[in-house]
Design an enzyme around this catalytic site. Structure first.
Site, short mmCIF file in Angstrom:
data_model
loop_
_atom_site.label_atom_id
_atom_site.label_comp_id
_atom_site.label_asym_id
_atom_site.label_seq_id
_atom_site.Cartn_x
_atom_site.Cartn_y
_atom_site.Cartn_z
N SER A 104 -0.37 -4.11 -2.75
CA SER A 104 -0.58 -2.87 -3.48
C SER A 104 0.65 -2.55 -4.36
CB SER A 104 -0.91 -1.75 -2.49
OG SER A 104 -1.42 -0.61 -3.14
N ASP A 154 -12.95 -2.57 -4.30
CA ASP A 154 -11.66 -1.88 -4.29
C ASP A 154 -11.68 -0.73 -5.30
OD1 ASP A 154 -8.98 -1.10 -4.46
OD2 ASP A 154 -8.25 -3.13 -4.13
N HIS A 185 -9.57 -1.90 -0.57
CA HIS A 185 -8.14 -2.06 -0.89
C HIS A 185 -7.31 -2.51 0.32
CE1 HIS A 185 -4.90 -1.46 -3.73
NE2 HIS A 185 -4.21 -0.77 -2.84
#
Length: 203
Positions: A104, A154, A185
């Site tokens: 991320s 996502d 995610h």
């Protein structure tokens, strides 16, 4: 600028160094369990982001969700690159052996390193990254291996964004593999296993 970090020596002086870069709200402890799964003989340099957002560590500021503070991103990317140079000197590992594994926000700063410095990383495993910047010329990334893990559902990093990042890196010469997960995610064990298999083939 100094970063809070953890360093673990590799099995040999020539070992790959896994640069572990956490997601928003994480720290230098978060991704340590991944190191053995990805490459048991590698050295480890796990770094904490220097920016706080509501008390949560990040690697650079954002203006809102999905909207990066580009000026801060450029500055923090430069700081991290300089930190890697200094860490290689301090710990005696080969600077050219650093392979990033980021999730991320950590994947975004790893991608930004490649967008700004052609020799910053020997390779990268980017789990749920976004495109760090648009409208800039990328450095020559000829042959640099990159693994992108993306979720088909996502909400933060859409499939289109993942494909755009793949295209930009490939256009600069990188050897990019885009791995799809069915979910969102979250960082899944299946994508970590896929990254480990990819890394084993590339090293």
């Amino acid at each position: 600028m100094e970063h809070h970090h953890i360093y673990k020596e590799g099995a040999s002086p020539e070992a790959t160094i896994l640069l572990l870069l956490h997601g928003t709200g994480g720290n230098e402890q978060d991704l340590l369990p991944l190191a053995d799964l990805l490459h048991s003989g590698a050295g480890v340099l796990s770094v904490r982001g220097n920016v706080l957002e509501n008390g949560m560590p990040r690697f650079f500021r954002r203006l809102s969700e999905g909207v990066f503070d580009e000026e801060d991103l450029i500055r923090r990317t430069s700081e991290l690159n300089a930190f890697l140079d200094a860490a290689a000197e301090q710990y005696g590992f080969q600077r050219s052996k650093v392979v990033a594994a980021g999730y991320s926000n950590g994947a975004n700063i790893a991608a930004s390193l490649m967008f700004h410095y052609g020799d910053a990383l020997a390779g990268a495993m980017l789990h749920h990254p976004m495109v760090p910047r648009r409208g800039i010329a990328l450095p020559d990334l000829s042959g640099v291996p990159v693994f992108i893990a993306a979720g088909k559902r996502d909400p933060l990093c859409t499939p289109e964004e993942s494909e755009e990042l793949q295209g930009l890196l490939s256009g600069a010469g990188a050897d990019v593999h885009l791995h799809w997960e069915p979910g969102g995610h979250q960082l899944s064990r299946t994508e970590v296993d896929a990254a480990a298999a990819w890394l084993h083939n590339k090293l």
